[in-house]
Every structure is written in C-alpha cells, then in structure tokens.
Design an enzyme around this catalytic site. Structure first.
Site, mmCIF file in Angstrom:
data_model
loop_
_atom_site.group_PDB
_atom_site.id
_atom_site.type_symbol
_atom_site.label_atom_id
_atom_site.label_comp_id
_atom_site.label_asym_id
_atom_site.label_seq_id
_atom_site.Cartn_x
_atom_site.Cartn_y
_atom_site.Cartn_z
ATOM 1 N N LYS A 117 0.837 -1.207 0.000
ATOM 2 C CA LYS A 117 0.000 0.000 0.000
ATOM 3 C C LYS A 117 0.865 1.248 0.000
ATOM 4 C CE LYS A 117 -3.726 -0.589 2.465
ATOM 5 N NZ LYS A 117 -4.329 -0.815 3.790
ATOM 6 N N ARG A 160 -3.401 3.144 8.526
ATOM 7 C CA ARG A 160 -3.721 1.988 7.691
ATOM 8 C C ARG A 160 -2.572 0.989 7.680
ATOM 9 N NH1 ARG A 160 -4.727 4.590 1.924
ATOM 10 N NH2 ARG A 160 -5.937 2.670 1.644
ATOM 11 N N GLY A 217 -8.510 -7.404 3.974
ATOM 12 C CA GLY A 217 -9.373 -7.438 5.146
ATOM 13 C C GLY A 217 -8.756 -8.122 6.349
ATOM 14 N N MET A 243 -6.075 -7.118 8.210
ATOM 15 C CA MET A 243 -5.576 -6.286 9.295
ATOM 16 C C MET A 243 -6.420 -5.032 9.408
ATOM 17 S SD MET A 243 -1.577 -7.003 9.192
ATOM 18 C CE MET A 243 -1.405 -6.256 7.617
ATOM 19 N N ARG A 298 -3.212 -1.585 -6.482
ATOM 20 C CA ARG A 298 -2.359 -2.776 -6.411
ATOM 21 C C ARG A 298 -2.729 -3.658 -7.590
ATOM 22 N NH1 ARG A 298 -5.589 -4.743 -1.114
ATOM 23 N NH2 ARG A 298 -7.603 -4.732 -2.089
ATOM 24 N N HIS A 337 -16.130 -9.027 0.660
ATOM 25 C CA HIS A 337 -15.135 -9.925 1.246
ATOM 26 C C HIS A 337 -15.248 -11.328 0.665
ATOM 27 C CE1 HIS A 337 -13.722 -12.762 4.375
ATOM 28 N NE2 HIS A 337 -12.728 -11.896 4.472
ATOM 29 N N SER A 391 14.648 -42.239 -12.239
ATOM 30 C CA SER A 391 13.448 -41.443 -12.014
ATOM 31 C C SER A 391 13.308 -41.304 -10.505
ATOM 32 C CB SER A 391 12.232 -42.139 -12.614
ATOM 33 O OG SER A 391 11.077 -41.399 -12.304
ATOM 34 N N CYS A 402 9.065 -38.561 -10.585
ATOM 35 C CA CYS A 402 7.704 -39.067 -10.765
ATOM 36 C C CYS A 402 6.925 -39.076 -9.456
ATOM 37 C CB CYS A 402 7.727 -40.455 -11.375
ATOM 38 S SG CYS A 402 8.562 -41.650 -10.333
ATOM 39 N N TYR A 414 12.951 -34.273 -17.169
ATOM 40 C CA TYR A 414 11.490 -34.152 -17.196
ATOM 41 C C TYR A 414 10.905 -34.259 -15.796
ATOM 42 C CZ TYR A 414 11.242 -39.247 -16.626
ATOM 43 O OH TYR A 414 11.359 -40.513 -16.140
HETATM 44 P P1 ADP Z 1 -7.720 -2.381 3.567
HETATM 45 O O1 ADP Z 1 -6.298 -2.755 3.500
HETATM 46 O O2 ADP Z 1 -8.540 -3.280 4.411
HETATM 47 O O3 ADP Z 1 -8.294 -2.119 2.209
HETATM 48 P P2 ADP Z 1 -7.400 0.460 3.851
HETATM 49 O O4 ADP Z 1 -6.242 0.955 4.626
HETATM 50 O O5 ADP Z 1 -7.255 0.488 2.381
HETATM 51 O O6 ADP Z 1 -7.770 -0.992 4.357
HETATM 52 O O7 ADP Z 1 -8.644 1.303 4.297
HETATM 53 C C1 ADP Z 1 -9.933 0.926 3.963
HETATM 54 C C2 ADP Z 1 -10.691 2.079 3.394
HETATM 55 O O8 ADP Z 1 -10.667 3.174 4.248
HETATM 56 C C3 ADP Z 1 -10.119 2.604 2.093
HETATM 57 O O9 ADP Z 1 -10.534 1.881 1.004
HETATM 58 C C4 ADP Z 1 -10.712 3.993 2.066
HETATM 59 O O10 ADP Z 1 -11.997 3.962 1.532
HETATM 60 C C5 ADP Z 1 -10.751 4.365 3.520
HETATM 61 N N1 ADP Z 1 -9.627 5.248 3.796
HETATM 62 C C6 ADP Z 1 -8.383 4.927 4.180
HETATM 63 N N2 ADP Z 1 -7.612 6.018 4.300
HETATM 64 C C7 ADP Z 1 -8.387 7.061 3.972
HETATM 65 C C8 ADP Z 1 -8.168 8.466 3.862
HETATM 66 N N3 ADP Z 1 -6.973 9.004 4.123
HETATM 67 N N4 ADP Z 1 -9.189 9.234 3.487
HETATM 68 C C9 ADP Z 1 -10.393 8.679 3.209
HETATM 69 N N5 ADP Z 1 -10.677 7.376 3.271
HETATM 70 C C10 ADP Z 1 -9.678 6.572 3.660
HETATM 71 MG MG MG Z 2 -7.736 -0.920 0.937
#
Ligand code: ADP
Ligand code: MG
Ligand code: MG
Length: 886
Positions: free
Chosen positions: A26, A95, A104, A106, A351, A467, A776, A843, A863
């Site tokens: 990220k 984040r 989802g 962490m 990503r 999810h 083999s 094998c 192989y």
């Molecule tokens: P995950 O890794 O679970 O996707 P994120 O860190 O991406 O978690 O956060 C989840 C959501 O929170 C993001 O998709 C975004 O919508 C919101 N978010 C995170 N940071 C910001 C920010 N600086 N401003 C507005 N929304 C945010």
């Molecule tokens: Mg995210």
C-alpha cells in the site's frame, strides 16, 4: 541513522513502487501514484522494519518519534491544517499495509484526530454538523474496536436500539443531534468496557493506533491467512498515516473500489462499485448494496441502481483517466480504492488486482496482443496453481437444472454440496468428508476457515468486491455473491428463495461463472484446454526446458493427460492391474504357491491381461515414451483377509482353508512398507518380473505390427538400494526382451532404469548408474525414507510441526530442498559421473508442484511427471522456472 519514515504526496515521495518489502504494498504504491501526479492525499509510511524491530525489542527505535513528528509536520504544511487544532483540525487515517496484500486481514482506523473539541472545529469548517458528528462516532467505533478491543457489535447494538427508538430505518436519517447523543453512549460503552474514558489527546490516539496496526500483524486472522498463503511472519507490516478525505460530506461525495479490467472474466471493461455519501469500508462491508460504476455493467447485471457514469459524469471521466494512466504505468490490471470529496477525486490505493485464472489468462494474452507486455512476461503473470480452477468440471450445458435464484457471478466454477450456515459447521462437516456450500448473508475475515473448507460460497448481500467475492477468487472457490432474493434464517436453519424453502443439509449447486443457484446436484463436464489457455500454454512450451510427462496407468488417465499436453508417461504403476477382481484370484494363487512352478501357472493367466493393458496405453501414447514400473507394493497387500476370500482361495488352489490361512500368515509383515516389496520381489520371485517384461515387449511388438507405431518402453525397477539388485534385474529384462524380439523378428528400442527412492541409492548412484539408462526420482518414498516419516501416518503430527514452525511446508507436498532436494542433486551428480547422458526425471507427487518443479530445473532434470490434471500446471511452472534460471 536509519530512515524509519517515508513521506508521500503531491510534493513528491520518498518511496517507490519497488520498495514494497520495506513500505508494504500500500505504502509503496501510494508513493508511486503520487509520483505519477495522481491525486493522492499526503501522508507517510512507517516501515516494516519498525514492525520487526518492535517484535524483537518490545519497543520502537529511539528516533522514530522524531521522524514521525517531522513527517506529520509536512503533511500539516501541505494541507494547511494542524493535527489537534480545535479550529481546523487535520484528520488522518492509520492503515496497515504488508508487503503482499492480505485483504481485510488487518485493521484500519479512519478520522483520527477527532475529540470533543476538534469535532466542533470540523463542524464549523465543513459547515456540516451532521457530517462532523457522524465522523466522530465512526472514529470512536473503529478506534474502540481496533485499538481498545471493545467488541464491534456493542456499538452496532447501541445504534440499532437508538434507531428503533426513533423509528428510523437508515443511518442517513440520523441528524447531527442524534449522532451527538449516540457519541455520548459510545463513550460510555468505552468507559464501561475499558475502565478509561475515550482518549482525547490526539497524539495518544495516533500512537495507540500505530501500535494496534503493528499488533494486528500477529492477530489470529492474520496468522491463519499467512499460513494459508505461505507468507513469512518476519516480513512484518508497514503503517500508513494519511490525511483524510471525506466521501461522506453529502451527495456530491462518494467512496468506491474498482478494477481496471473485469477480474472475473478478464474483459477489458472498467469494473467497479461505489456508494454515494459514504465512508471507507461501507463498500466492502456489504451493509448497503453498492452502485455500478459504468452504464455497461449496470445493463449487464440488470441493476436498477444508477451508475457513476450517469450521476457523476465528470468524476467518472477523471477516474477513466486514472485507469488509463495506471494500466500504462503498471502494465497490469489494477485494483483501486478511491474517494470523491465534494466533486474531487482522490486515489487511496492501487495494487495488482486479484483475478480468476480465466481472467489472468485473458488479461495476459490481451496485453501481449496489444503490445504492452511480451510473451515471457505473460507467462510469468499467471500463477500455475490457479490453473487448477480451469481444470475443474463446469456444469454440463445439457443437464437439466432447477434454478431457484441467482446472484452475482463472483468466482467461477461449479460446486455442489449440502447447505451449511456457519463457518464452524462447514469446517466440521468437511472434516467428515462431506462436501458443503457455505451460505451466509455476508462473510467476514472470521469465516476464512469455513470458506476454505467449503466447496463453494453463497452470500445474499455484498457485491463483486465484497469480502466473500475477493477471498473466494483468491482461494479458487466458486462463489455466488449478493443473491438478494434469498433470505437466510440461521436460527431456524433455513434459507428461502421466494416460495422455495431449503434446510441446512439440503443439497444445492452454485455456478460461480453465471451466478445461478440450483436445487440438488447438477452433473458437470470435463474441462477443455482451448482459447487463451491454449495460447499461453503454447508460449510456455517454447520457453520451458523440462519435459512434462504424466503418471497414468488407465487408458482414461492417459487420454486426459495427452489432451492436456503430456509428452509421455513418466510412471505407469502396474499393481492396479493386479488388483482387478478378475485377476486378484490368480495373483493370490501365485503368491500363495510354494514353488516357482506353482507360481508360473497363474502368471500365465495374468500375462495376456497385462499385455492388453500395455498395448492399450502404447496405442494412446502413439510413440511417446512410456515408463513402466515393475511390481512394487508389498506382497502383504495382496493377501486374502476375509474368510470368504480364504475360502475362495482354497477352492482355486485345492488347499484347505487352514492351509491357505497358514500360508497367508507366513507372508504377513510387521512393517510392509520397508518389507518384501519393490525390486526385492523381482529378486525373490523372478517369474513375476519375467512375466511383466514379456507382457511389455509382446505388447510393443503387437502395436508396432498393427499400427506401424514405434513404441519405446522404459522399464523401471523400483526401490533399488544396491547396484547388484539392478544388475541382476537388468540382465533378466534384457534376456526376456531379446527372446520376445527374436520371436517377433522385431527390434524394440527400450531403456532400463531405476526409481531412486532410497537414501542409499542416492549415495551410491555412481555405481547404480552403471546398469541404469535412466533415474526417475520417486520423491514420495525418498521423502518418507529420508525423514523416516511414514506418509500414511504423518497426519497425526505434521500439522502440529507446521503450526509450531518446526517445518515451513509439508515435505510431501513441496520437496524439502535441504534434505530430499540435496539427495536428488547428489544422486544426479553421481549418476552423471558414470553416465554423462543418463536421463533424469521425477515421478513423485512433487512433479506437479510448482516450487518443487523449480528445484528440478535447478538440478537440471530432463522431465517431471505428474498426475494428468496437473500437466498444464507443470508446463507453466516449468516455463517460469526456466525464466527464473535465466
Ligand atoms: P484495507 O487494506 O482493508 O483495504 P485500507 O487501509 O485500504 O484498508 O482502508 C480501507 C478504506 O478506508 C479505504 O478503502 C478507504 O476507503 C478508507 N480510507 C483509508 N484512508 C483514507 C483516507 N486518508 N481518506 C479517506 N478514506 C480513507
Ligand atoms: Mg484498501
Ligand atoms: Mg515408491
């Protein structure tokens, strides 16, 4: 001085895309997007090294505090407000972000920096009280949940109760005053639960959140996910602190997620979902049903919700521009998260998007045709193991199906199973060998184990990026999501689609490719290798150096393997040919006989049957090499057990039942896997191997005569430990072969070799090679004998070894490079010393495992051989291994 903190934003970034190991995916991509001049709110990343440092020392590095303070200062300068300023507060998100994405898994905290004072400032500045107090209550809830460990549902329950009391249905009906009241309740919940008031000091809020995100790396969810995906614990997570932008400031605001191409089909369509006037995780949480991004997908999915293209055309065009920039920069399909604040677009994440195997193939092939990437890159884009999804059956198009409802086609493939409503039950029933479909309103990270255990997943809420959908695609499980017509009642254990009621335990079928849900089990058809799949396989074949053969003994398996591109048979086991009901009596007669003469007679009855088996295989393989292993399993396994079997044998042999039982008892073994088996059978009962060799050569001559096909059998002697064993059995083979060839007046080219599956064979491979045209590697037995672990009994302790980190991977699935791999390497070297052109293959089960195939490439085998359905996986893995070796 170590740099622990990396800034990113419109004024430039310290980090880059290729620093994912240090900054997490990220953080690295936020830095990269900012450098591409995409609209990224400024922020900074605390590195994964800090996480590792913290785990090791139980404290942060000394100079971290100072570096964070400076980075925060530059964010303040950039946006023009200060953290904790009661007049005009800067709010941030905290984040998590690991080197590989763990969707989802962490935790994230939004709106950090709000307290009783700053919330008033935010209300004045935004001129929107309702928004400010809504943001504050969200913050208390997230901080309470993630940092203070107050259960999420405590807040949800309070909210539901409040709404009921007021007669509200939607959250949007709550006014600023309503939120104010709820905030007091939320704070009281925190106080009651933790014994402390909700923290008002914004710096305390920040550091506690940073600590919680680092801590989430070690939570149970994250641990389970890492185990399932082989992610090392040492990597750690990074923490991103970023200025907030708001999607919940009114109807000209929104938040959303999108894929630059369709992650399910791979079509070059912009694919996404958004929610107006919403924040953060509202989209993925599946609380409100999100709206489609484009008109195209609105029409395709027959949605009656308006698209962003329609309602926010200007922002939509900006987003299309971002899509084009990202694809031409990353040269891969991207999964993005964005927020629209009062008509302005902000990018919050990008990503490489997770995709189905079908989509991965289509995207890779399309990108080559569009000149974006080359064939070698395309071959590296597809995860070999994911092809498994396409090698599984799909619904028989001609089958009758009773479609009771439909949802979104979230992850392709068809699955049938019994209905279960909880993850725990899915796991329990699957352990009993039952096939289940996990049916839920929505799934959350707590359900992972149940999703893994289920054949397929059905949800009634949430979209293509919910999810359930994301995780199912990652796992290759069929999934139908958002089947809104279905109502699940977990309490009564029922599920209702209009007027049809189904109970837990009823069988349904879901088709994750079409979204259909059907009653009962629907028959399926075998997959084909065609289209993009065939194209990519063709490219892989040009690149790879390892040949790919198959392990097959039945005509059906051989045909399937040839269809999937097998270049020969690497292992034809002959024992199953002895077990068939019409043969087993003769086989038992043979092993119960007490003289060579007594054995010959029943063997003569088996000979024509074996000859037919081999002839059939030779015809299917049409001149491709076929390695036939002579009889291998312990005699013990063929013995009669039941009284009825004893009686049957007595009749066939003319012995009394007691005599039969006595002879059988004599042959019983305490430790059959290390007993009278493999080449030891050939040494003690040469008539058996003679019969088999005769059957092979007669079949070869016969097929050559009738079809003019050349047949090149490779005779493989199993379980050799001593070079003299092979010498003797090779002489036997050559002698019988010569007899048969002379009788037919034909020459059949053939090889004689051995299966290397004992450590002693590896050590003495230079001697063994004097008598072997090929080796083999039988790495199932080699793993068993190298570790001294019985393959059939390992389940009671190996999982515990994995959990405790004593071993990283099950050595029966991925070849252990340090022990077994080293033995293979040594045997290969010593074998080549004696016979430089010795043919080398593998094998064991490992021949179809991508990580093991890489090791085979490194050792320079000729192989790999694997089960028919893994042949395409092995072809692709072999190409990737060749590219890696360079
Ligand atoms: P995950 O890794 O679970 O996707 P994120 O860190 O991406 O978690 O956060 C989840 C959501 O929170 C993001 O998709 C975004 O919508 C919101 N978010 C995170 N940071 C910001 C920010 N600086 N401003 C507005 N929304 C945010
Ligand atoms: Mg995210
Ligand atoms: Mg073996």
């Amino acid at each position: 001085m170590t740099k622990w903190v990396y800034s990113f934003g419109p004024n430039g970034s310290d980090g880059r895309e290729d620093m994912r190991q240090l900054l997490g995916g990220k953080g690295a991509n936020l830095a990269e997007m900012a450098s591409l001049h995409l609209p990224v709110p400024p922020g900074f990343t605390i590195t994964t090294e800090v996480c590792a440092y913290q785990i090791k020392h139980g404290a942060y590095p000394d100079d971290l505090m100072q570096q964070v303070r400076e980075a925060l200062k530059s964010v303040e300068n950039e946006v023009g407000h200060s953290f904790g300023d009661p007049e005009n507060p800067l709010l941030v998100s905290v984040r998590s972000g690991a080197p590989v994405s763990m969707p989802g898994m962490m935790d994230t905290v939004l709106n950090l920096g709000l307290n009783d004072e700053t919330v008033a400032g935010l209300a004045r500045k935004s001129e929107d009280e309702r928004f400010a107090f809504d943001s504050y209550r969200r913050f208390i809830q997230m901080f309470g949940d993630v940092v203070l460990g107050v259960e999420h549902h405590r807040f949800e329950d309070a909210l539901e109760q409040y709404k009921d009391g007021k007669g509200y249905i939607l959250d949007t009906e709550l006014t600023a005053d309503d939120w104010r009241e709820l905030i007091e309740e939320y704070k009281a919940i925190v106080k009651a639960d933790t014994g402390n008031p909700f923290p008002q000091d914004v710096h305390e809020q920040l550091w506690d959140s940073v600590g919680a995100v680092f801590g989430s790396w070690m939570n149970q969810r994250a641990k389970t996910y890492r185990r399932l995906h082989n992610i090392p614990e040492e990597w750690g997570t990074a923490v991103n602190v970023q200025a907030m932008v708001f999607g919940n400031m009114g109807e000209d605001c929104a938040t959303g997620v999108a894929f630059t191409r369709d992650p399910s089909t791979g079509d070059n369509d912009f694919y996404g979902e958004f929610l107006p006037n919403a924040q953060g995780e509202d989209v993925v949480a599946g609380i409100r049903t999100p709206q489609p991004l484009t008109e195209h997908s609105r029409e395709k999915n027959e949605s009656d919700l308006p698209s962003m293209e329609q309602t926010m055309p200007e922002v939509y065009l900006q987003l299309c521009d971002v899509r084009a920039k990202l694809e031409s920069h990353y040269l891969d399909m991207q999964d993005i998260e964005f927020t629209v604040q009062r008509g302005t677009l902000y990018m919050l994440q990008t990503r490489n998007g997770k995709r189905t195997a079908k989509a991965a193939l289509k995207i890779a092939v399309d990108m080559v045709h569009d000149g974006l990437i080359g064939q070698e890159q395309a071959v590296q884009r597809v995860t070999p193991g994911s092809l498994d999804q396409l090698l599984h059956p799909t619904l028989d198009p001609d089958a009758e199906k009773d479609v009771i409802s439909r949802g979104l086609p979230a992850s392709p493939g068809a699955a049938s199973g019994t209905i279960v409503f909880t993850a725990d039950e899915a796991e329990q029933r699957a352990e009993q060998g039952e096939k289940v479909i996990l049916c839920r309103a929505e799934t959350s990270p707590e359900d992972i184990h149940g999703m893994h255990a289920a054949e397929g997943i059905l949800t009634t809420r949430g979209g293509m990026t919910s999810h359930a959908a994301v995780v199912a695609r990652g796992m290759g499980r069929p999934c139908v999501a958002g089947a809104g017509e279905i109502r699940i009642d977990t309490k009564s254990g029922t599920m209702r689609a209009r007027d049809i009621e189904l109970k837990a335990g009823d069988t349904i079928t879901i088709d994750g490719g079409s979204g259909e849900i059907m009653r009962g089990r629907v028959p399926t058809v075998e997959p084909e290798l065609s289209g993009d799949f065939a194209t990519l396989m063709g490219w892989a074949d040009k690149i790879r150096q390892l040949a790919v053969r198959t392990n097959a003994e039945t005509p059906n398996d051989a045909r399937t393997a040839v269809k999937f591109g097998a270049e020969g048979i690497g292992l034809c086991r002959t024992e199953h040919m002895f077990f068939e009901s019409d043969r087993i009596v003769a086989v038992r007669e043979m092993i119960l006989a007490d003289s060579a003469e007594g054995r010959r007679k029943p063997l003569e009855r088996i000979l024509p049957m074996q000859r037919d088996d081999f002839a059939q295989l030779f015809r299917i393989m049409r001149g491709l090499p076929v390695t036939i292993r002579l009889l291998d399993p312990p005699l013990h396994e063929f013995l009669p057990h039941e009284d009825s079997e004893m009686a049957e044998m007595a009749e066939a042999t003319g012995l009394t039942v007691d005599e039969v039982r006595a002879r059988a008892n004599r042959l019983r073994e305490t430790n059959p896997m290390l007993g009278h088996r493999g080449c030891r059978l050939g040494v003690t009962y040469p008539e058996i191997y003679e019969m088999q060799v005769r059957a092979i050569f007669e079949a070869a001559c016969q097929v050559a005569e009738e079809a003019g096909e050349t047949v090149e059998p490779e005779i493989m002697i199993p379980l050799v430990a001593i070079d003299r064993e092979l010498k003797q059995l090779r002489e036997l083979t050559d002698r019988v072969a010569a007899e048969v060839m002379e009788k037919h007046g034909r020459t059949v080219n053939y090889l004689v070799g051995t299966m290397i599956e004992l450590p002693r064979a590896c050590m003495t491979a230079n001697h063994i090679a004097q008598h072997a045209d090929f080796f083999s590697f039988g790495t199932n037995d080699l793993t068993q004998t190298a570790y001294g672990i019985s393959r059939d009994d390992s389940a009671s302790f190996l999982p515990s070894y994995e959990h405790q980190g004593i071993i990283e991977r099950d050595p029966f699935i991925t070849m252990d490079p340090d022990g077994v791999g080293a033995l293979v390497q040594l045997a290969a070297e010593r074998g080549r010393q004696t016979r430089p052109d010795i043919k080398l293959g593998i094998c064991g089960e490992h021949g179809g495992d991508p990580d093991s195939i890489r090791q085979c490439q490194e050792v320079g085998l000729n192989y790999v051989s694997c089960s028919p359905f893994r042949v395409p996986i092995a072809r692709l893995a072999a190409a990737q291994a060749a590219l890696k070796a360079g």
